[in-house]
Design a protein around this motif. Structure first.
Motif, PDB file in Angstrom:
ATOM      1  N   LYS A 214       0.828  -1.200   0.000  1.00  0.00           N
ATOM      2  CA  LYS A 214       0.000   0.000   0.000  1.00  0.00           C
ATOM      3  C   LYS A 214       0.867   1.257   0.000  1.00  0.00           C
ATOM      4  CE  LYS A 214      -3.839  -2.162   2.508  1.00  0.00           C
ATOM      5  NZ  LYS A 214      -4.769  -2.035   3.658  1.00  0.00           N
ATOM      6  N   GLY A 215       0.336   2.310  -0.608  1.00  0.00           N
ATOM      7  CA  GLY A 215       1.024   3.597  -0.606  1.00  0.00           C
ATOM      8  C   GLY A 215       2.021   3.781  -1.725  1.00  0.00           C
ATOM      9  N   VAL A 216       2.062   2.857  -2.676  1.00  0.00           N
ATOM     10  CA  VAL A 216       3.011   2.971  -3.792  1.00  0.00           C
ATOM     11  C   VAL A 216       2.546   4.083  -4.737  1.00  0.00           C
ATOM     12  CG1 VAL A 216       4.075   1.787  -5.751  1.00  0.00           C
ATOM     13  CG2 VAL A 216       3.574   0.527  -3.647  1.00  0.00           C
ATOM     14  N   PRO A 217       3.387   5.055  -5.037  1.00  0.00           N
ATOM     15  CA  PRO A 217       2.974   6.118  -5.954  1.00  0.00           C
ATOM     16  C   PRO A 217       2.892   5.606  -7.382  1.00  0.00           C
ATOM     17  CG  PRO A 217       5.298   6.341  -5.437  1.00  0.00           C
ATOM     18  CD  PRO A 217       4.779   5.241  -4.557  1.00  0.00           C
ATOM     19  N   ALA A 218       2.135   6.292  -8.211  1.00  0.00           N
ATOM     20  CA  ALA A 218       2.097   5.950  -9.627  1.00  0.00           C
ATOM     21  C   ALA A 218       3.446   6.252 -10.268  1.00  0.00           C
ATOM     22  CB  ALA A 218       0.998   6.745 -10.333  1.00  0.00           C
ATOM     23  N   SER A 288       3.425   1.055 -11.824  1.00  0.00           N
ATOM     24  CA  SER A 288       2.424   1.216 -10.776  1.00  0.00           C
ATOM     25  C   SER A 288       1.469   2.355 -11.114  1.00  0.00           C
ATOM     26  CB  SER A 288       3.099   1.476  -9.427  1.00  0.00           C
ATOM     27  OG  SER A 288       3.840   2.684  -9.454  1.00  0.00           O
ATOM     28  N   ASN A 289       0.190   2.170 -10.763  1.00  0.00           N
ATOM     29  CA  ASN A 289      -0.808   3.202 -11.066  1.00  0.00           C
ATOM     30  C   ASN A 289      -1.340   3.903  -9.821  1.00  0.00           C
ATOM     31  OD1 ASN A 289      -2.529   1.328  -9.929  1.00  0.00           O
ATOM     32  ND2 ASN A 289      -3.755   0.974 -11.765  1.00  0.00           N
ATOM     33  N   GLY A 290      -0.752   3.617  -8.672  1.00  0.00           N
ATOM     34  CA  GLY A 290      -1.156   4.271  -7.435  1.00  0.00           C
ATOM     35  C   GLY A 290      -2.150   3.488  -6.609  1.00  0.00           C
ATOM     36  N   GLN A 291      -2.712   2.415  -7.162  1.00  0.00           N
ATOM     37  CA  GLN A 291      -3.613   1.546  -6.402  1.00  0.00           C
ATOM     38  C   GLN A 291      -2.784   0.537  -5.594  1.00  0.00           C
ATOM     39  OE1 GLN A 291      -6.289   3.752  -7.378  1.00  0.00           O
ATOM     40  NE2 GLN A 291      -7.355   1.872  -6.820  1.00  0.00           N
ATOM     41  N   ASP A 292      -3.448  -0.167  -4.712  1.00  0.00           N
ATOM     42  CA  ASP A 292      -2.760  -1.218  -3.955  1.00  0.00           C
ATOM     43  C   ASP A 292      -2.217  -2.273  -4.907  1.00  0.00           C
ATOM     44  OD1 ASP A 292      -3.537   0.065  -1.633  1.00  0.00           O
ATOM     45  OD2 ASP A 292      -5.197  -1.310  -1.215  1.00  0.00           O
ATOM     46  N   LEU A 351      11.801   2.580  -6.475  1.00  0.00           N
ATOM     47  CA  LEU A 351      11.593   3.917  -5.929  1.00  0.00           C
ATOM     48  C   LEU A 351      12.815   4.788  -6.187  1.00  0.00           C
ATOM     49  CD1 LEU A 351       9.538   5.576  -4.167  1.00  0.00           C
ATOM     50  CD2 LEU A 351      10.918   4.894  -2.198  1.00  0.00           C
ATOM     51  N   LEU A 352      14.006   4.233  -5.953  1.00  0.00           N
ATOM     52  CA  LEU A 352      15.235   4.984  -6.184  1.00  0.00           C
ATOM     53  C   LEU A 352      15.458   5.212  -7.688  1.00  0.00           C
ATOM     54  CD1 LEU A 352      17.693   3.371  -3.605  1.00  0.00           C
ATOM     55  CD2 LEU A 352      16.355   5.481  -3.376  1.00  0.00           C
ATOM     56  N   ARG A 353      15.114   4.221  -8.494  1.00  0.00           N
ATOM     57  CA  ARG A 353      15.279   4.362  -9.949  1.00  0.00           C
ATOM     58  C   ARG A 353      14.354   5.460 -10.491  1.00  0.00           C
ATOM     59  NH1 ARG A 353      15.201  -1.802 -12.185  1.00  0.00           N
ATOM     60  NH2 ARG A 353      15.424  -0.759 -14.202  1.00  0.00           N
ATOM     61  N   GLN A 354      13.156   5.564  -9.939  1.00  0.00           N
ATOM     62  CA  GLN A 354      12.216   6.569 -10.407  1.00  0.00           C
ATOM     63  C   GLN A 354      12.706   7.982 -10.115  1.00  0.00           C
ATOM     64  OE1 GLN A 354       9.877   6.456 -12.377  1.00  0.00           O
ATOM     65  NE2 GLN A 354       8.637   8.307 -12.062  1.00  0.00           N
ATOM     66  N   LYS A 355      13.421   8.153  -8.988  1.00  0.00           N
ATOM     67  CA  LYS A 355      13.926   9.477  -8.627  1.00  0.00           C
ATOM     68  C   LYS A 355      14.954   9.979  -9.647  1.00  0.00           C
ATOM     69  CE  LYS A 355      13.085   9.207  -3.652  1.00  0.00           C
ATOM     70  NZ  LYS A 355      12.180  10.369  -3.629  1.00  0.00           N
ATOM     71  N   ALA A 356      15.563   9.056 -10.381  1.00  0.00           N
ATOM     72  CA  ALA A 356      16.554   9.445 -11.393  1.00  0.00           C
ATOM     73  C   ALA A 356      15.984   9.421 -12.796  1.00  0.00           C
ATOM     74  CB  ALA A 356      17.754   8.499 -11.301  1.00  0.00           C
ATOM     75  N   ASN A 357      14.665   9.270 -12.893  1.00  0.00           N
ATOM     76  CA  ASN A 357      14.030   9.006 -14.180  1.00  0.00           C
ATOM     77  C   ASN A 357      13.552  10.252 -14.923  1.00  0.00           C
ATOM     78  OD1 ASN A 357      13.577   6.665 -15.786  1.00  0.00           O
ATOM     79  ND2 ASN A 357      11.372   6.899 -15.489  1.00  0.00           N
TER      80      ASN A 357
END
Length: 359
Positions: A214-218, A288-292, A351-357
């Protein structure tokens, strides 16, 4: 042999089941993350043997030692090294399989690949290696907690006894209130009965561990080959005894038509993009689309049984082999923290990969 996992949040595990120790190095964990030895130990205590009468009676304490990368309760940004010493070893329990290939174990395949094997508990192929994953997963879970993301795995099926409620109707705070780690007390009691019956028959039983994140951002996940669900599947299928993985509607989705299966979008009162249903399991196009995010992991019955079976030895001769020693009649209760750990490692890396995306 591949012993590493992850791109930015990267772990490498080492050690054998009957060697001096097992451990893990973690590279890429951001500096400044608050973490204590007690938090790592709590995760390991959930996995350790000897927890109840439906797990192996071995008494490994699984005490973690932090060798590097954490100072005054915070990560330093340098490689983190964690070690757990092996203590309660009965290597003599395996002398009878020195030249035998145990049914449904990795004995034959390791010999075919390397020309040798560590027969003491399976060596590197033993589930003892997952101690290192759980230790690393504790840090990944803490990183996710910092971002409001939670991972909760639980036992949803043992043999034919199946938890019928979907995860969103369950009180997941009840996962650790019984020894089988099912968040529904009545179903848990029936599951425990099945495990006890298998144990008393000198046999084993398999089942399913479910997990919800839960709580995963899109936006987490990469196109084409590093899709989020593909990496979750790889992570789960790398766990000992896992035979299957499904996310979202999974195989049940094939019974539906597109008009039933499609997750229609809407905007909630806070302006967030949501979907009316979640057959996609929180992942669309590998992102991820923001849903569980929710998925199921199938575990086979433990391969070592205390009954005579026919097999062959390394000379190709047919023999009768009977398991000895201390083994789990059902791996599921101790597999829950392993599923937790591997899910956390996957999400932390993305999550870390997205921050550099993107800028």
């Amino acid at each position: 042999m591949s012993n590493s996992y992850g791109k930015l949040f990267r772990i490498t595990t080492f050690g054998e089941s009957h060697g001096p120790a097992v451990g893990v190095t973690i590279d890429g964990c951001p500096a400044g993350l608050e973490i204590s030895a007690e938090e790592i130990q709590h995760a390991l205590d959930r996995r350790r043997p000897g927890q109840s009468d439906i797990t192996t009676p071995r008494k490994e304490e699984d005490k973690v030692t932090i060798l590097s990368g954490i100072f005054e309760g915070r990560t330093t940004g340098t490689p983190i090294a964690l070690v757990v010493n092996n203590k309660d070893q009965h290597s003599h329990d395996y002398s009878h399989v020195e030249h035998a290939f145990r049914p449904s174990h990795a004995d034959y395949t390791y010999t075919a690949k390397y020309g040798t094997r560590d027969y003491r508990g399976g060596g590197r192929s033993s589930a003892r290696e997952t101690v290192a994953r759980v230790a690393a997963g504790a840090l990944a879970a803490k990183l996710l907690h910092h971002h409001g993301i939670t991972v909760q795995a639980y036992v949803s099926q043992v043999g034919t006894v199946k938890l019928r409620k979907p995860y969103y109707e369950l009180d997941l705070s009840q996962i650790d209130t019984n020894k089988v780690r099912c968040p529904d007390g009545k179903t848990a009691a029936r599951m425990i009965g099945v495990v006890e019956e298998a144990r008393d028959s000198l046999d084993t039983i398999g089942g399913v561990v479910s997990c919800v994140v839960k709580g995963v951002p899109a936006g987490l996940g990469e196109p084409v080959f590093d899709k989020l669900h593909a990496e979750l599947g790889k992570a789960m299928l790398s766990i000992n005894a896992v035979k299957g993985f499904e996310y979202g509607s999974g195989f049940e989705g094939v019974k539906m038509r597109g008009s039933q299966h499609n997750d229609q979008f809407y905007t909630d009162e806070e302006g967030n993009v949501r979907t009316k249903t979640n057959n996609s399991g929180g992942i669309q196009g590998g992102i991820s689309n923001g849903q569980d995010i929710y998925f199921n992991v199938a575990f086979k019955p433990v391969a070592t049984i205390l009954q005579p079976q026919t097999t062959i030895n390394d000379a190709g001769e047919e023999i009768t082999l009977q398991g000895k020693g201390r083994h789990d009649p059902c791996v599921l209760p101790r597999a829950v923290p392993i599923v937790d750990a591997m899910a956390a490692l996957v999400i932390a890396d993305f999550l870390l990969r997205q921050k550099a995306n993107k800028l």
